[in-house]
Design a protein around this motif. Sequence first.
Motif, PDB file in Angstrom:
ATOM      1  N   THR A  86       0.836  -1.205   0.000  1.00  0.00           N
ATOM      2  CA  THR A  86       0.000   0.000   0.000  1.00  0.00           C
ATOM      3  C   THR A  86       0.869   1.252   0.000  1.00  0.00           C
ATOM      4  O   THR A  86       0.580   2.232  -0.714  1.00  0.00           O
ATOM      5  N   LEU A  87       1.940   1.236   0.793  1.00  0.00           N
ATOM      6  CA  LEU A  87       2.889   2.353   0.789  1.00  0.00           C
ATOM      7  C   LEU A  87       3.467   2.567  -0.600  1.00  0.00           C
ATOM      8  O   LEU A  87       3.512   3.697  -1.113  1.00  0.00           O
ATOM      9  N   GLU A  88       3.913   1.474  -1.216  1.00  0.00           N
ATOM     10  CA  GLU A  88       4.523   1.563  -2.541  1.00  0.00           C
ATOM     11  C   GLU A  88       3.527   2.074  -3.569  1.00  0.00           C
ATOM     12  O   GLU A  88       3.833   2.979  -4.363  1.00  0.00           O
ATOM     13  N   SER A  89       2.329   1.527  -3.570  1.00  0.00           N
ATOM     14  CA  SER A  89       1.319   1.918  -4.553  1.00  0.00           C
ATOM     15  C   SER A  89       0.954   3.389  -4.420  1.00  0.00           C
ATOM     16  O   SER A  89       0.811   4.094  -5.422  1.00  0.00           O
ATOM     17  N   ALA A  90       0.822   3.855  -3.174  1.00  0.00           N
ATOM     18  CA  ALA A  90       0.469   5.262  -2.967  1.00  0.00           C
ATOM     19  C   ALA A  90       1.558   6.176  -3.497  1.00  0.00           C
ATOM     20  O   ALA A  90       1.283   7.180  -4.180  1.00  0.00           O
ATOM     21  N   ALA A  91       2.811   5.855  -3.203  1.00  0.00           N
ATOM     22  CA  ALA A  91       3.909   6.702  -3.672  1.00  0.00           C
ATOM     23  C   ALA A  91       4.008   6.694  -5.194  1.00  0.00           C
ATOM     24  O   ALA A  91       4.213   7.743  -5.829  1.00  0.00           O
ATOM     25  N   LEU A  92       3.841   5.528  -5.811  1.00  0.00           N
ATOM     26  CA  LEU A  92       3.930   5.430  -7.273  1.00  0.00           C
ATOM     27  C   LEU A  92       2.769   6.105  -7.977  1.00  0.00           C
ATOM     28  O   LEU A  92       2.842   6.364  -9.185  1.00  0.00           O
ATOM     29  N   SER A  93       1.698   6.400  -7.264  1.00  0.00           N
ATOM     30  CA  SER A  93       0.553   7.086  -7.884  1.00  0.00           C
ATOM     31  C   SER A  93       0.881   8.525  -8.232  1.00  0.00           C
ATOM     32  O   SER A  93       0.166   9.155  -9.015  1.00  0.00           O
ATOM     33  N   ARG A  94       1.962   9.068  -7.659  1.00  0.00           N
ATOM     34  CA  ARG A  94       2.388  10.426  -7.986  1.00  0.00           C
ATOM     35  C   ARG A  94       3.234  10.383  -9.263  1.00  0.00           C
ATOM     36  O   ARG A  94       4.238   9.667  -9.333  1.00  0.00           O
ATOM     37  N   THR A  95       2.853  11.156 -10.245  1.00  0.00           N
ATOM     38  CA  THR A  95       3.596  11.222 -11.504  1.00  0.00           C
ATOM     39  C   THR A  95       5.022  11.693 -11.247  1.00  0.00           C
ATOM     40  O   THR A  95       5.236  12.704 -10.576  1.00  0.00           O
ATOM     41  N   GLY A  96       5.979  10.947 -11.788  1.00  0.00           N
ATOM     42  CA  GLY A  96       7.379  11.313 -11.629  1.00  0.00           C
ATOM     43  C   GLY A  96       8.125  10.407 -10.679  1.00  0.00           C
ATOM     44  O   GLY A  96       9.361  10.374 -10.701  1.00  0.00           O
ATOM     45  N   ILE A  97       7.414   9.665  -9.840  1.00  0.00           N
ATOM     46  CA  ILE A  97       8.080   8.716  -8.945  1.00  0.00           C
ATOM     47  C   ILE A  97       8.407   7.458  -9.731  1.00  0.00           C
ATOM     48  O   ILE A  97       7.533   6.842 -10.345  1.00  0.00           O
TER      49      ILE A  97
END
Length: 447
Positions: free
Chosen positions: A134-145
């Motif tokens: 969940t941590l990973e998915s949330a962070a990757l949802s931001r464009t550019g990560i």
Amino acid sequence: MTPSLSALTEALLAAAKRAGAGSADAIAVSGTSLSIDIRKGALEQAERSEGVEVGLRVLMGRRQACVSASDTSAATIEALAERAVAMAREAPEDPHAGLADPSQLATAWDASALDLCDPSPEPSAATLEQDARTLESAALSRTGITQVEASSGYSRRQVHIAASNGFHGGYARSSRSLSAVAFTGSGTAMERDWAGESLTHASDLPDTASIGLLAADRTLQRPGAVQPKTGTYPVLYDERIAASLIGHLLSAINGASIARGSSWARDLLGQPILPPGFHLTEDPHRPRISASRPFDAEGLATHRRNIVEDGILTGWVLDLATARKLGLTSTANAARGTGAPPSPSTTNIDLTPGTASRDDLIAAMGTGLLVTSMIGSTISPTTGDYSRGASGFWVQDGRISHPVHECTIAGNLRDMLARMIPANDARPHLSMRVPSILIPAMTLAGA
């Protein structure tokens, strides 16, 4: 079946007495930890550890020795005691070593009131893995990560201490943690930042996704960092790292440093060390806070006190040995592991907050540096001269302008602490509650 921790400490003391020890104290620790790491969408690491460790300190007059083991069999306990006594007989004499007098010991406490151990069941590996994803998915949802390293962990630790002076006591604590490191860019243009929380109770953690999003948002502010210009500027320590300044002060007033005469604060007892109106308070009894404890490692009752009051340094951080060296009374700050004698250490620390927000201090500082991370450290324990690598954001005309990196900030801790201006943004659940801190002028070495 492993005996209880209380039974193990009793067995250690009894073995020490049979071996000829004049006095002794024993510690038994049991622990369980579980951690899951996710990287690039794959399970990178899953670790679990559990076990029991015991430690024994024996005293032969003023000579002492410590031994420890992870084997708790009766034969090992007997061998430990015999080895410890033999070592103590050969050890150099320490006129300050010794157990607490029975009149000094804590006699009543309520460990349950501190609520240090989460009563809910241990989380499964699958639960921790889901949190990390969940941590990973949330962070990757931001464009550019482009990449995320996410971790989720749990631990539970129980300790019991007993001594031949009559002290017996124990308590347990738990920890639940979430953290994420987010990356953007590639090669020499790669930037990263992180976010994380660790609390005693899982129910107190913030929303898991919010931690991943915060790590990503912090990272996306980093691209384009440049070196700032060399000069003298105001420096604002972000709340994430401001506690390091207070940590340097606590190291300087640690009884071990004072007794050696190796601290820049050695002559400051009763003198101004922080600005007027500010207190530095130790409170070992804050419920559900990781560093709380009902008694110290020598069986003395812990208590709330102002280490600094109205800017004035009121006392040192002492265990029994350092207190005896200095002709003072222990402040019940002894801490220890299984393999070493007690040494002074603080618990929960609070710095009086200021009245301004971090944004207010940014507006007031004009042009200067907002530090959000630091690397390396060159700090003189005897003079307080301070130099650290830093990165963060340049503030121009009271507003954040652009990211900066590869610079060094320098000053002297005594001068820095005396002139500091705290904000009001300390997070309430941390064991060291320190807000963002503005130092009005520091030397900055950059481009």
